[in-house]
Design an enzyme around this catalytic site. Structure first.
Site, PDB file in Angstrom:
ATOM      1  N   HIS A 114      -5.616   1.659  -6.607  1.00  0.00           N
ATOM      2  CA  HIS A 114      -5.240   2.770  -5.714  1.00  0.00           C
ATOM      3  C   HIS A 114      -6.475   3.253  -4.944  1.00  0.00           C
ATOM      4  O   HIS A 114      -6.867   4.425  -4.996  1.00  0.00           O
ATOM      5  CB  HIS A 114      -4.600   3.923  -6.494  1.00  0.00           C
ATOM      6  CG  HIS A 114      -3.604   4.691  -5.664  1.00  0.00           C
ATOM      7  ND1 HIS A 114      -2.356   5.042  -6.095  1.00  0.00           N
ATOM      8  CD2 HIS A 114      -3.690   5.158  -4.381  1.00  0.00           C
ATOM      9  CE1 HIS A 114      -1.722   5.719  -5.134  1.00  0.00           C
ATOM     10  NE2 HIS A 114      -2.508   5.797  -4.088  1.00  0.00           N
ATOM     11  N   SER A 140      -7.155   2.067  -1.589  1.00  0.00           N
ATOM     12  CA  SER A 140      -7.134   1.770  -0.163  1.00  0.00           C
ATOM     13  C   SER A 140      -7.411   2.976   0.717  1.00  0.00           C
ATOM     14  O   SER A 140      -7.886   2.824   1.833  1.00  0.00           O
ATOM     15  CB  SER A 140      -5.779   1.150   0.213  1.00  0.00           C
ATOM     16  OG  SER A 140      -4.721   2.036  -0.095  1.00  0.00           O
ATOM     17  N   ARG A 172       3.915   2.521  -2.696  1.00  0.00           N
ATOM     18  CA  ARG A 172       3.862   2.951  -4.093  1.00  0.00           C
ATOM     19  C   ARG A 172       4.375   1.792  -4.942  1.00  0.00           C
ATOM     20  O   ARG A 172       5.229   1.020  -4.512  1.00  0.00           O
ATOM     21  CB  ARG A 172       4.776   4.159  -4.333  1.00  0.00           C
ATOM     22  CG  ARG A 172       4.235   5.474  -3.838  1.00  0.00           C
ATOM     23  CD  ARG A 172       3.117   6.000  -4.749  1.00  0.00           C
ATOM     24  NE  ARG A 172       2.659   7.313  -4.317  1.00  0.00           N
ATOM     25  CZ  ARG A 172       1.683   7.520  -3.422  1.00  0.00           C
ATOM     26  NH1 ARG A 172       1.062   6.489  -2.869  1.00  0.00           N
ATOM     27  NH2 ARG A 172       1.325   8.744  -3.095  1.00  0.00           N
ATOM     28  N   GLU A 229       0.183   3.824 -13.259  1.00  0.00           N
ATOM     29  CA  GLU A 229      -1.242   3.865 -12.900  1.00  0.00           C
ATOM     30  C   GLU A 229      -1.964   4.837 -13.813  1.00  0.00           C
ATOM     31  O   GLU A 229      -1.459   5.932 -14.042  1.00  0.00           O
ATOM     32  CB  GLU A 229      -1.416   4.316 -11.438  1.00  0.00           C
ATOM     33  CG  GLU A 229      -0.860   3.323 -10.442  1.00  0.00           C
ATOM     34  CD  GLU A 229      -1.072   3.732  -8.979  1.00  0.00           C
ATOM     35  OE1 GLU A 229      -1.813   4.705  -8.745  1.00  0.00           O
ATOM     36  OE2 GLU A 229      -0.513   3.094  -8.091  1.00  0.00           O
ATOM     37  N   VAL A 285       0.840  -1.202   0.000  1.00  0.00           N
ATOM     38  CA  VAL A 285       0.000   0.000   0.000  1.00  0.00           C
ATOM     39  C   VAL A 285       0.878   1.256   0.000  1.00  0.00           C
ATOM     40  O   VAL A 285       0.422   2.340   0.336  1.00  0.00           O
ATOM     41  CB  VAL A 285      -0.969   0.027   1.213  1.00  0.00           C
ATOM     42  CG1 VAL A 285      -2.094  -0.969   1.002  1.00  0.00           C
ATOM     43  CG2 VAL A 285      -0.235  -0.237   2.526  1.00  0.00           C
ATOM     44  N   ASP A 288      -2.289  -2.538  -4.153  1.00  0.00           N
ATOM     45  CA  ASP A 288      -3.193  -1.422  -4.394  1.00  0.00           C
ATOM     46  C   ASP A 288      -2.534  -0.353  -5.258  1.00  0.00           C
ATOM     47  O   ASP A 288      -3.169   0.628  -5.618  1.00  0.00           O
ATOM     48  CB  ASP A 288      -3.642  -0.808  -3.060  1.00  0.00           C
ATOM     49  CG  ASP A 288      -4.751   0.214  -3.265  1.00  0.00           C
ATOM     50  OD1 ASP A 288      -5.690  -0.101  -4.025  1.00  0.00           O
ATOM     51  OD2 ASP A 288      -4.679   1.321  -2.688  1.00  0.00           O
TER      52      ASP A 288
END
Lengths: 324, 324
Positions: free
Chosen positions: A285, A287, A237, A266, A235, A261
């Site tokens: 992404h 969380s 990067r 991204e 969680v 996550d």
């Protein structure tokens, strides 16, 4: 005493509409400049900016940061995020702009982590298959109570994870450079001392901040230290990881399963291996975006606005040395 | 002082092999009679019996209870289960046999409940569909922190659920006939006073014991008191519910989703509506079989054996009035 001019501060329109009442109630002298949903922005310089979370949902985050970078008079930016790896942060810091980050996502991220571990321990995928097949199949499961967790990175996120895992009866080791003690862990160690805990961990949670020094640094050596079959949750990067090394560790069984996550790129493009690997649970992404995020974010803004206007120390201000 | 004859006690073979060392270490004078995996049983009367959890996995639970019922000299049975609704319990109680039940499943059941709520709050099904479709879709989720829980039944299971939910920041109301206070709840109410908490609850957990008085008693009136869309979890017994009323409440949206670990008929036959209803998560009486179950069960046996042999009060002994 002469009345001070109000603080000119940049807001997204939605964020301003949400907090204006509380700012006025608190008697904070703020004059907003607004980034509108259509992307338009009133002329004029400002001294402060609130980089609020819903700018991401509106896809206005880059436009907002460009406006901040383009304003020569800005002295402070409050971020709604935990991370400070966006290049704009370093550019602003080098110009002497004060930056404060947010602890508001951490409780949500911790719930995401605990929930993800539960789904694996409780054999969620097998349970769902059994229901689909209409098979009455009692599946013994692993309890969190008695399991061993290693939280690599023991800032707000790691501590919120540790607090919850301990409350559920897990044994938690936190890893941070400053060492010390914490209510959120049974043991805190420095990174050079984490080998034993890593080798014993059922669950390894990565939540260190991304910095220029640690890009790709969680790779082959890191995974080689895992207890075979352990569960890994990232969680932090995506850039922290050497993603091919993670894939190899999953394929060899060294890492039993991973929950991601975040990814290096991204949104993760279709066709990338993480989407379909049987031992990867992937989310977008997500969380941090729990139902309590906005309330906590707004409360921190109001608190830090009051501190800024009265000349007090800001909560969670970033040290410029982070960007040296 | 004359040496006392050892206690003759009925065990399943596997259970005996597991605990014999600890019984001997503790100096407890026990002479085992064994039910073998092939179903054979040595001749001879016994005074006590250990109805241990793995008898269910071996499908020897009914044979074991039949042996206990067939033995005129039995004075005590330690059960590995929380519930005491099997008809053999009432028969034994009426004959004056002492019965003690187990609290060992409760921590596992509580983990099951928390995990199940997390999967709904975190939008697990939508997340999994997004991954399958390779769609990067950030899905905001509901946090347990700040949610309201009602635990109907506040024995060991309800309290273990409440303790964990509170540690995660939820507001918990427990319901039990004796009322009072508890560290595991913000508020404890008697059943006649639970209406307000039911109407406010995001999560309703049912864990009352099944008795002759409450068969089918959680039905239309109960569900009518729910806040629309609430999540319902049944870890008590399937017989507690009026299952058609539950189905109607799900279809009307009064109950948003239910998690059922128990059903009136177990195993639930194929084709029953619970297998396929989109708002039902069904598991196969699994919630108690966590990895810590056996350790806790054995510890309780050793403790109660010592108490029985020394004439002390048993832990978790059932009151014969439960069966009057």
């Amino acid at each position: 005493m002469p009345e001070r001019a109000p603080l000119r501060m940049l807001f997204g329109r939605d964020a301003w509409e949400r907090v204006r009442g509380r700012i006025q109630e608190a008697g904070l002298a703020v004059q907003p400049l607004l980034l509108e949903p259509d992307g338009s922005l009133a002329d004029g310089d400002f001294q402060a900016a609130w980089f609020s979370p819903e700018l991401f949902a509106l896809k206005q985050d880059e436009a907002f940061l460009a406006a901040v970078l383009g304003c020569p008079t800005v002295r402070w930016m409050q971020s709604g995020r935990s991370g400070f790896d966006h290049p704009a942060f370093a550019q602003l810091a080098r110009r002497g702009v004060r930056l404060s980050r947010s602890t508001a996502p951490a409780p949500a991220i911790a719930e995401y982590v605990i929930a993800s571990v539960f789904d694996r321990f409780q054999r969620g995928p097998e349970r769902r298959l059994a229901q689909q097949a209409q098979e009455w199949r009692p599946l013994p499961f692993k309890e969190i109570a008695g399991s061993r967790w290693l939280c690599v990175g023991f800032g707000e996120i790691g501590r919120e994870v540790g607090r919850r895992a301990r409350a559920l009866g897990a044994h938690v080791t936190g890893v941070r450079r400053s060492g010390g003690d914490s209510d959120c862990a049974d043991l805190v160690v420095t990174p050079d001392r984490m080998g034993d805990a890593l080798a014993a961990a059922d669950v390894v949670v990565l939540s260190v901040p991304l910095t220029p020094d640690n890009d790709g640094s969680y790779g082959r050596d890191f995974f080689a230290g895992f207890r075979a079959g352990a569960l890994f949750v990232n969680v932090g990067r995506g850039q922290l990881l050497d993603e091919p090394a993670l894939r190899a560790a999953l394929d060899s069984g060294r890492v039993g399963h991973c929950v991601l996550d975040v990814t290096r790129v991204e949104p993760l493009p279709r066709g990338e291996w993480q989407w379909t690997h049987p031992q990867v649970t992937l989310t977008a992404h997500t969380s941090g975006i729990g139902s309590g995020l906005i309330g906590r974010t707004d409360a921190l803004l109001i608190e830090n606005l009051g501190r800024y206007l009265s000349g007090g120390p800001l909560l969670h201000e970033l040290n410029p040395e982070n960007f040296a």
